[in-house]
Design a protein around this motif. Sequence first.
Motif, PDB file in Angstrom:
ATOM      1  N   LEU A   1      49.661  57.152  10.690  1.00  0.00           N
ATOM      2  CA  LEU A   1      48.577  56.344  11.262  1.00  0.00           C
ATOM      3  C   LEU A   1      49.084  55.396  12.347  1.00  0.00           C
ATOM      4  CD1 LEU A   1      46.346  55.604   8.126  1.00  0.00           C
ATOM      5  CD2 LEU A   1      45.966  57.275   9.954  1.00  0.00           C
TER       6      LEU A   1
ATOM      7  N   THR B   1      55.607  60.234   5.511  1.00  0.00           N
ATOM      8  CA  THR B   1      56.642  59.435   6.172  1.00  0.00           C
ATOM      9  C   THR B   1      56.179  57.983   6.352  1.00  0.00           C
ATOM     10  OG1 THR B   1      55.752  59.889   8.377  1.00  0.00           O
ATOM     11  CG2 THR B   1      57.423  61.413   7.541  1.00  0.00           C
ATOM     12  N   GLY B   2      54.885  57.729   6.194  1.00  0.00           N
ATOM     13  CA  GLY B   2      54.361  56.377   6.420  1.00  0.00           C
ATOM     14  C   GLY B   2      54.183  56.048   7.894  1.00  0.00           C
TER      15      GLY B   2
ATOM     16  N   ASP C   1      36.348  61.948   3.701  1.00  0.00           N
ATOM     17  CA  ASP C   1      36.727  62.625   2.446  1.00  0.00           C
ATOM     18  C   ASP C   1      36.042  61.951   1.277  1.00  0.00           C
ATOM     19  OD1 ASP C   1      38.538  60.814   0.844  1.00  0.00           O
ATOM     20  OD2 ASP C   1      39.671  60.813   2.719  1.00  0.00           O
TER      21      ASP C   1
ATOM     22  N   TYR D   1      45.202  62.978   0.401  1.00  0.00           N
ATOM     23  CA  TYR D   1      44.812  61.871  -0.476  1.00  0.00           C
ATOM     24  C   TYR D   1      43.376  61.989  -0.974  1.00  0.00           C
ATOM     25  CZ  TYR D   1      48.963  59.814   1.627  1.00  0.00           C
ATOM     26  OH  TYR D   1      50.232  59.600   2.059  1.00  0.00           O
TER      27      TYR D   1
ATOM     28  N   SER E   1      52.270  58.594  -1.728  1.00  0.00           N
ATOM     29  CA  SER E   1      52.678  58.998  -0.383  1.00  0.00           C
ATOM     30  C   SER E   1      54.025  59.710  -0.433  1.00  0.00           C
ATOM     31  CB  SER E   1      52.770  57.781   0.538  1.00  0.00           C
ATOM     32  OG  SER E   1      53.540  58.081   1.674  1.00  0.00           O
TER      33      SER E   1
END
Length: 268
Positions: free
Chosen positions: A232, A228-229, A197, A166, A222
Amino acid sequence: RVSCRAVQGLGRDMAGVVLVSFEDITDKEQAGQMRRDFVANVSHELRTPLTALMGFIETLRGPARNDPEAGARFLDIMQNEAERMNRLVGDLMSLNRVEGDERVRPTQSVVLNDILNSTLHTLQHLAREADVTFETEFPERPVAMIADGDQLKQVFTNIIMNAIKYGGSGGRVTVRMAESAREPVLRAPGVRVQIIDYGAGIDPIHLPRLTERFYRADDHRSRALGGTGLGLAIVKHIINRHRGRLRVESELGTGTTFTVILPIHDGL
Ligand code: ADP
């Protein structure tokens, strides 16, 4: 919410006695609702690639039967969809494992510098493909601690992969580690690992929900990137198991900083 049950005493000794029991059902109801939501989410996430696979199989058997060029293209798409399902099942298994482990304290002696170096080494090819270079700022002294080495590697892998996916447009990702005899957040000896980042950033309204299962700040991006979500959510459980903290700061157009704060236990 409270459920109340009243029972009239029936026996001779109990005549005229009413037993009343109260039970807090808020937690139970919430847990039940969360489980139903989770099953609905998983079913939806699995059905999407399955529907695509079934559609392409039908096309390959029918209209595209004599079109080798279209056939090859469709097979590529089918492979992508199958890989997506495989990643999802892998992440669900990881999530299940780390949730089960949460009450068991880690016992391995590990050196954090080694774990981070090995993670960066594993992700080097992905970074190169995305035109991203890693910058590292590590202390000279090795940071030793009691932890679960494989799980910590998973934490850093998930966060650094996201920084590449991302935030990769920023061209570099910084990984910084600093040890402290009195980590301010933990009020105990600890270490901070920051993954920074310089990409698109995350709208602040999403930050509080980022570690929820299947929560995506940018759903389209995503999915397009094969996420896959669950990355995190897995990170959060592993950090909880280590009695650590996760912080996320982000600014749109500037980039994102994930900070993992871990206690350094005695015993080495
Ligand atoms: P996914 O598989 O979708 O990447 P994660 O749980 O790893 O799932 O991340 C949740 C969401 O957080 C992502 O969908 C993305 O929208 C957002 N996100 C995570 N890391 C970053 C980052 N470094 N920069 C911008 N957005 C990010």
